[in-house]
Design an enzyme around this catalytic site. Structure first.
Site, PDB file in Angstrom:
ATOM      1  N   LYS A 135       0.887  -1.173   0.000  1.00 40.80           N
ATOM      2  CA  LYS A 135       0.000   0.000   0.000  1.00 40.80           C
ATOM      3  C   LYS A 135       0.923   1.220   0.000  1.00 40.80           C
ATOM      4  O   LYS A 135       1.458   1.619   1.038  1.00 40.80           O
ATOM      5  CB  LYS A 135      -0.930  -0.091   1.207  1.00 40.80           C
ATOM      6  CG  LYS A 135      -1.533   1.169   1.778  1.00 40.80           C
ATOM      7  CD  LYS A 135      -2.148   2.154   0.831  1.00 40.80           C
ATOM      8  CE  LYS A 135      -2.314   3.487   1.560  1.00 40.80           C
ATOM      9  NZ  LYS A 135      -1.800   4.628   0.812  1.00 40.80           N
ATOM     10  N   PRO A 136       1.169   1.789  -1.193  1.00 41.37           N
ATOM     11  CA  PRO A 136       2.090   2.935  -1.272  1.00 41.37           C
ATOM     12  C   PRO A 136       1.401   4.217  -0.799  1.00 41.37           C
ATOM     13  O   PRO A 136       0.176   4.261  -0.704  1.00 41.37           O
ATOM     14  CB  PRO A 136       2.417   3.012  -2.765  1.00 41.37           C
ATOM     15  CG  PRO A 136       1.192   2.479  -3.436  1.00 41.37           C
ATOM     16  CD  PRO A 136       0.579   1.454  -2.500  1.00 41.37           C
ATOM     17  N   SER A 171      -0.213   7.975  -0.813  1.00 41.09           N
ATOM     18  CA  SER A 171      -1.039   8.652  -1.825  1.00 41.09           C
ATOM     19  C   SER A 171      -0.297   9.793  -2.532  1.00 41.09           C
ATOM     20  O   SER A 171      -0.605  10.112  -3.671  1.00 41.09           O
ATOM     21  CB  SER A 171      -2.310   9.196  -1.172  1.00 41.09           C
ATOM     22  OG  SER A 171      -3.106   8.126  -0.742  1.00 41.09           O
ATOM     23  N   GLU A 214       8.341   1.274  11.788  1.00 45.84           N
ATOM     24  CA  GLU A 214       9.501   2.158  11.577  1.00 45.84           C
ATOM     25  C   GLU A 214       8.928   3.570  11.537  1.00 45.84           C
ATOM     26  O   GLU A 214       8.266   3.945  10.563  1.00 45.84           O
ATOM     27  CB  GLU A 214      10.197   1.827  10.249  1.00 45.84           C
ATOM     28  CG  GLU A 214      11.016   0.553  10.272  1.00 45.84           C
ATOM     29  CD  GLU A 214      12.429   0.765  10.821  1.00 45.84           C
ATOM     30  OE1 GLU A 214      12.719   1.871  11.336  1.00 45.84           O
ATOM     31  OE2 GLU A 214      13.235  -0.167  10.743  1.00 45.84           O
ATOM     32  N   CYS A 234      13.704  10.191   7.766  1.00 38.85           N
ATOM     33  CA  CYS A 234      13.384   9.845   9.159  1.00 38.85           C
ATOM     34  C   CYS A 234      14.585  10.086  10.074  1.00 38.85           C
ATOM     35  O   CYS A 234      14.417  10.489  11.215  1.00 38.85           O
ATOM     36  CB  CYS A 234      12.919   8.405   9.246  1.00 38.85           C
ATOM     37  SG  CYS A 234      14.019   7.265   8.409  1.00 38.85           S
ATOM     38  N   GLU A 256       9.231  16.286  15.352  1.00 36.99           N
ATOM     39  CA  GLU A 256       9.881  16.029  14.069  1.00 36.99           C
ATOM     40  C   GLU A 256       9.467  17.094  13.056  1.00 36.99           C
ATOM     41  O   GLU A 256       8.298  17.169  12.688  1.00 36.99           O
ATOM     42  CB  GLU A 256       9.461  14.643  13.570  1.00 36.99           C
ATOM     43  CG  GLU A 256      10.196  14.227  12.320  1.00 36.99           C
ATOM     44  CD  GLU A 256       9.743  12.857  11.808  1.00 36.99           C
ATOM     45  OE1 GLU A 256       8.555  12.525  11.938  1.00 36.99           O
ATOM     46  OE2 GLU A 256      10.594  12.137  11.278  1.00 36.99           O
TER      47      GLU A 256
END
Ligand SMILES: NC(=O)c1ccc[n+]([C@@H]2O[C@H](COP(=O)([O-])OP(=O)(O)OC[C@H]3O[C@@H](n4cnc5c(N)ncnc54)[C@H](OP(=O)(O)O)[C@@H]3O)[C@@H](O)[C@H]2O)c1
Length: 477
Positions: free
Chosen positions: A168-169, A171, A243, A277, A379
């Site tokens: 599931k990449p 969007s 992750e 990340c 972040e």
């Protein structure tokens, strides 16, 4: 979408647009999968698992090598799509494709080195043996910053382990992952072994996670979404690897090679517009070299060329991937400035015709910062970097560990005692000592604290696609 070996549209007939972040123009559309599509894909993957899990490691290796070769052959074509949807310079997109091919070959080899054990027992007629077996159907859910490479980490390991996969990449960047999966399909993967579904995570992702035939969820994305994924997995105790995000400190001591530290700081602060990340989020510099470091950091950042990532071959930086990401950077900078931070470099959209439309921002350096600012705690996932002086080692360890994250930390020093203390006391899964490249395919990439559970990469990562089984043997001796 690829379901059960066939390229299909969604049963909804709905589509999402894919936008080029350099121009804000849509250049593709992708199907929005429904629950029905998810069911079909999972059932196909479940059926295929019965055969695929029994294939020899030699067969899997041959197919993964063939797929890697196809990825390399098509790297030019796929990297253009990657740049158009993600915004990274074309040469870095090419690198991502090459790395992804390498990942497929790595896991095809590493699966031969996942050894079970023979465990001696007190009575000689008994023996315990452990073996590893594939976990089953895997849902691989990935983010937009390295959409092909991060998918290769999961798909490569899962397929080598004997699992079947539904990808599931994200969007924002679905087209290059679709083309990557096409390489595996064209290499001759049996039908149903690898599938890809597009559409919103809140629909497709959740349907996949809740499906009873999905045995493992491998998720890379934000920490908040990771918590949601884990809670959904809990209902059926699905295996889950997370992750997640980071708030990575870089710590520079006065005895370090400052030139190298500055080069590392620029590379890991601004590459891919800080949308990594393990990007450096905050830099702590020993007080005696603080001014010198900041000046050198500015001088080095000035050398970065920002521009059209598709057509200008020598650019270092493109736009940010999407408006949401850009807005977050601007928010963090505003919060820092409101609380006394001083921008010493960048801090705005670049000037020029190229930058009139698109999600552009200059590399930005901020001083006069403190640990209560959002940019020091949360972040930012963008090109804004705060730099702050520290007095002593205990203080900087406490600061470095003061966030909820624990993905990575970078330390620059030539003092072995400092290295030894920091490598033990920093609360992060990955520590870079005198380098800023901790995500290495051959080694595990674990996140501590709210940066994740389990890991991708290395033999450890591969084991997350395997269940351990204990065999208690009795022999008539
Ligand atoms: N530790 C690592 O290895 C690593 C590596 C790279 C990035 N990251 C982290 O990823 C984050 C940036 O990526 P992002 O903004 O794409 O993260 P995200 O918003 O969490 O999305 C990640 C993936 O989850 C899907 N998703 C969204 N809602 C979902 C739901 N309710 N259930 C299941 N899946 C759902 C998304 O689909 P849609 O796109 O359709 O919403 C996307 O495919 C940063 O925090 C970064 O640090 C971590």
């Amino acid at each position: 979408m690829l379901i059960d070996g066939e390229w299909v549209d969604s049963t909804s007939g709905d589509y999402q647009q894919v936008v080029n972040p350099s121009t804000e123009e849509a250049f593709a559309r992708i199907p929005s999968a429904t629950k029905k599509d998810v069911d079909r894909a999972v059932e196909a993957a479940n059926k295929a698992f019965k055969q695929w899990s029994k294939t020899s490691l030699g067969e899997r290796k041959e197919l993964l090598y063939k797929a890697a070769e196809i990825v390399e052959k098509r790297a030019n074509e796929i990297s253009k799509l990657l740049t158009m949807e993600q915004g990274k310079p074309l040469k870095q997109a090419m690198e991502e494709l090459r790395n992804s091919a390498y990942v497929l070959r790595y896991f095809a080899e590493e699966i031969f080195r996942v050894y079970g054990e023979i465990i001696p027992l007190p009575r000689r007629e008994y023996e315990s043996v452990t073996i590893y077996q594939p976990v089953g159907v895997v849902a691989a859910i990935t983010p937009w910053n390295y959409p092909v490479q991060l998918l290769s980490w999961k798909v490569g390991a899962a397929l080598a382990a004997g699992c079947t996969v539904i990808a599931k990449p994200p969007s924002y960047t679905p087209t290059s992952p679709i083309k990557f999966i096409e390489c595996l399909h064209d290499a001759g993967m049996p039908r149903g072994v690898v599938n890809i579904l597009t559409g919103r995570g809140s629909v497709v992702g959740e349907e996949l996670i809740l499906h009873p035939l999905v045995r493992k969820v491998s998720f890379t994305g934000s920490t908040d979404m990771g918590k949601r994924v884990m809670s959904l997995c809990a209902s059926s105790l699905k295996r889950v690897t997370l992750e997640l995000g980071g708030q990575t400190p870089m710590i520079v001591f006065s005895d370090a090679n400052i030139e190298k530290a500055v080069k590392g700081a620029v590379r890991r602060s601004f590459r891919n517009m800080g949308q990594i990340c393990n990007a450096i989020n905050r830099i702590y510099v020993e007080k005696s070299i603080f001014e010198q470091f900041v000046q050198m950091f500015i001088d080095e950042a000035k050398k970065l060329k920002i521009g059209d990532p598709l057509h200008e071959p020598d650019v270092d930086l493109g736009p940010m991937c999407n408006k949401e990401a850009l807005d977050k950077v601007i928010d963090h900078i505003q919060d820092a400035v409101t609380k006394g931070g001083k921008i010493v470099y960048g801090g705005k959209r670049p000037n020029g015709e190229t930058f009139k439309k698109g999600y552009w921002y200059e590399p930005t350096i901020i001083v006069n910062v403190n640990n209560n600012m959002e940019i020091m705690k949360e972040e930012t996932f963008g090109p804004a970097k705060p730099v702050m002086p520290f007095e002593n080692i205990d203080q900087v360890i406490e600061w470095a560990n003061s966030t909820r994250y624990g993905l990575a930390a970078y330390v620059y020093t030539n003092n072995l005692n400092i290295v030894s203390k920091l490598s033990r006391e920093l609360e992060a899964g990955n520590i870079g000592v005198n380098n800023v490249d901790v995500a290495t395919i051959e080694a595990p990439y674990p996140g501590w604290k709210e940066s994740g559970i389990g890991c991708d990469l290395g033999r450890e990562g591969l084991k997350h696609y395997l269940e351990i089984k204990h065999l208690k043997m009795y022999y008539e001796l």
